[in-house]
Design an enzyme around this catalytic site. Structure first.
Site, short mmCIF file in Angstrom:
data_model
loop_
_atom_site.label_atom_id
_atom_site.label_comp_id
_atom_site.label_asym_id
_atom_site.label_seq_id
_atom_site.Cartn_x
_atom_site.Cartn_y
_atom_site.Cartn_z
N SER A 1 0.74 -1.42 -0.22
CA SER A 1 -0.01 0.55 -0.01
C SER A 1 0.77 1.53 0.12
O SER A 1 2.04 1.24 0.87
CB SER A 1 -0.57 0.24 1.62
OG SER A 1 -1.21 1.41 2.07
N TYR B 1 -1.41 -1.13 10.62
CA TYR B 1 -1.89 -1.16 9.03
C TYR B 1 -0.09 -0.79 8.04
O TYR B 1 -0.21 -1.80 7.59
CB TYR B 1 -3.51 -0.01 9.12
CG TYR B 1 -3.49 -0.91 7.76
CD1 TYR B 1 -3.63 -1.71 6.91
CD2 TYR B 1 -3.10 -0.23 6.70
CE1 TYR B 1 -3.65 -2.41 5.61
CE2 TYR B 1 -3.61 0.32 4.99
CZ TYR B 1 -3.61 -1.34 4.24
OH TYR B 1 -4.05 -1.77 3.28
P1 NDP Z 1 -11.55 -5.92 0.00
O1 NDP Z 1 -12.44 -5.19 1.65
O2 NDP Z 1 -12.49 -5.37 -1.15
O3 NDP Z 1 -10.66 -7.42 -0.21
C1 NDP Z 1 -9.91 -7.71 1.25
C2 NDP Z 1 -10.48 -9.59 0.26
O4 NDP Z 1 -9.37 -10.59 1.61
C3 NDP Z 1 -11.85 -9.94 0.29
O5 NDP Z 1 -11.46 -10.68 -0.64
C4 NDP Z 1 -11.72 -10.66 1.80
O6 NDP Z 1 -12.07 -12.17 1.57
C5 NDP Z 1 -10.56 -11.06 1.69
N1 NDP Z 1 -9.72 -11.43 3.31
C6 NDP Z 1 -9.26 -10.76 4.46
N2 NDP Z 1 -9.59 -11.27 5.66
C7 NDP Z 1 -8.82 -12.49 4.95
C8 NDP Z 1 -8.44 -13.61 5.58
N3 NDP Z 1 -7.88 -13.86 6.97
N4 NDP Z 1 -8.21 -15.33 5.38
C9 NDP Z 1 -8.52 -15.10 4.07
N5 NDP Z 1 -8.95 -13.43 3.00
C10 NDP Z 1 -8.94 -12.37 3.66
O7 NDP Z 1 -10.18 -5.20 0.05
P2 NDP Z 1 -8.98 -4.16 -1.39
O8 NDP Z 1 -9.81 -5.42 -2.52
O9 NDP Z 1 -9.56 -2.94 -1.67
O10 NDP Z 1 -7.86 -5.00 -0.94
C11 NDP Z 1 -6.76 -5.99 -0.77
C12 NDP Z 1 -6.20 -6.10 -0.44
O11 NDP Z 1 -4.92 -4.57 -1.06
C13 NDP Z 1 -5.61 -5.50 1.04
O12 NDP Z 1 -4.60 -5.94 1.52
C14 NDP Z 1 -5.54 -4.24 1.30
O13 NDP Z 1 -4.73 -4.11 2.30
C15 NDP Z 1 -4.74 -3.60 -0.28
N6 NDP Z 1 -4.72 -2.16 -0.81
C16 NDP Z 1 -6.12 -1.74 -0.55
C17 NDP Z 1 -6.32 -0.39 -0.81
C18 NDP Z 1 -7.78 0.47 -0.85
O14 NDP Z 1 -7.60 1.10 -0.75
N7 NDP Z 1 -8.94 -0.36 -1.12
C19 NDP Z 1 -5.37 0.61 -1.10
C20 NDP Z 1 -3.67 -0.28 -1.07
C21 NDP Z 1 -4.17 -1.29 -0.72
P3 NDP Z 1 -12.68 -12.63 2.77
O15 NDP Z 1 -13.46 -11.67 3.96
O16 NDP Z 1 -14.10 -13.66 1.95
O17 NDP Z 1 -12.10 -13.79 3.61
C1 8X3 Z 2 -5.14 1.59 1.75
C2 8X3 Z 2 -4.50 2.87 1.39
O1 8X3 Z 2 -4.22 5.46 2.12
O2 8X3 Z 2 -6.42 4.16 3.44
O3 8X3 Z 2 -3.89 0.10 1.62
O4 8X3 Z 2 -3.40 3.63 3.42
S1 8X3 Z 2 -5.21 3.89 2.27
#
Ligand code: NDP
Ligand code: 8X3
Length: 253
Positions: free
Chosen positions: A138, A151
């Site tokens: 991130s 985080y």
């Molecule tokens: P979402 O919340 O849409 O998706 C997150 C996914 O992670 C879900 O499919 C969830 O599936 C899965 N997950 C969470 N906990 C677990 C667990 N214990 N075991 C298995 N699966 C798990 O978020 P994003 O798609 O936006 O995020 C994806 C990744 O990108 C994350 O690592 C996030 O930190 C990172 N990210 C996101 C950003 C944003 O602004 N959205 C920016 C930068 C990075 P389920 O609940 O079904 O298990």
């Molecule tokens: C998610 C992006 O800016 O919310 O990883 O931390 S931010």
């Protein structure tokens, strides 16, 4: 023979959009996440494009991870790309108001979970002539901001782990990338805001945030690079996002 991608967190956001894109390109999919019903629906949707195997997986549980990988069906035992995407943020309160259980959950998922899956899949990935690991870090790995504490630190782990993996895997054919997105619209912030739709709408409304499909395109591009190229890290923000001033607190007597 088609390539095969293993995606964690395929039930939502980046993971789900990546599943759809890789399916369009005819890859075999191994889709994982905790919400099995969503995986089943997605597998149904994508079955016309490609072969899909899905299984419920909580990445925090290393035994579940190794059992799932040991039980991969024929045709899904060779894996060319791992998208280490499962992850979450919980809360935006400052560190002194944060909940310790939330901190543990973020570490268990973003750090331990990612390590569990990576460790279990490396023996398979290193058997391939060329393979890719895309780790979802991130911008929070690189830049501090209030309320990011654990985080951001967990994502800094992901970024440094990615670089360190490269040191050991150089010459093996396995490329590793730390992908570092900024503001992206997905269920991520609903989870972070404990389901508060109003806060979610305030954050994303008119923000022109990145969309999961944007990130999926980048992931597919990374994986499609020729074998001699390794993109070490890739930070991406929406054009509407940038850094802000340093904070100075003034004390008056
Ligand atoms: P979402 O919340 O849409 O998706 C997150 C996914 O992670 C879900 O499919 C969830 O599936 C899965 N997950 C969470 N906990 C677990 C667990 N214990 N075991 C298995 N699966 C798990 O978020 P994003 O798609 O936006 O995020 C994806 C990744 O990108 C994350 O690592 C996030 O930190 C990172 N990210 C996101 C950003 C944003 O602004 N959205 C920016 C930068 C990075 P389920 O609940 O079904 O298990
Ligand atoms: C998610 C992006 O800016 O919310 O990883 O931390 S931010």
């Amino acid at each position: 023979m088609s390539n095969c991608v293993f995606i964690t967190g395929a039930t939502s956001g980046f993971g789900l959009a990546s599943a759809r894109l890789f399916a369009q390109h005819g890859w075999k999919l191994i889709l994982t996440g905790r919400r099995l019903q969503r995986l089943a629906q997605l597998a149904d949707e994508l079955a016309e494009h490609c072969e899909v195997h899905y299984a419920s997986l909580d990445v925090r549980d290393s035994q579940q991870v190794s059992a799932l990988i040991a039980a991969l069906p024929q045709g899904f035992k060779q894996i060319d790309a791992l998208i280490n995407n499962a992850g979450l943020a919980l809360g935006t309160d400052p560190c002194d108001k944060a909940n310790l259980d939330d901190w543990h959950t973020m570490i268990d998922t973003n750090v331990t979970g990612l390590v569990n899956v990576t460790h279990a899949l490396l023996p398979i990935l290193t058997e391939q002539k060329v393979a890719s690991v895309i780790n979802l870090a991130s911008i929070a790995a690189n830049w501090p901001y209030p309320g990011s504490h654990v985080y951001g630190a967990s994502k800094a782990f992901v970024a440094q782990f990615s670089r360190n993996l490269r040191c050991d895997l150089v010459g093996s054919g396995v490329r590793v990338t730390s992908l570092e997105p900024g503001l992206s619209e997905s269920e991520f912030s609903l989870v972070r805001f404990a389901g508060d739709q109003q806060k979610y709408d305030q954050l994303y409304g008119d923000s022109n945030a990145l969309q999961p499909e944007d990130i999926a395109n980048i992931i597919y591009w990374l994986v499609s690079q020729p074998a001699h190229i390794n993109i070490n890290s890739l930070e991406v923000m929406p054009s509407s996002q940038a850094w802000n001033n340093f904070n100075v607190v003034k004390h008056s007597n």
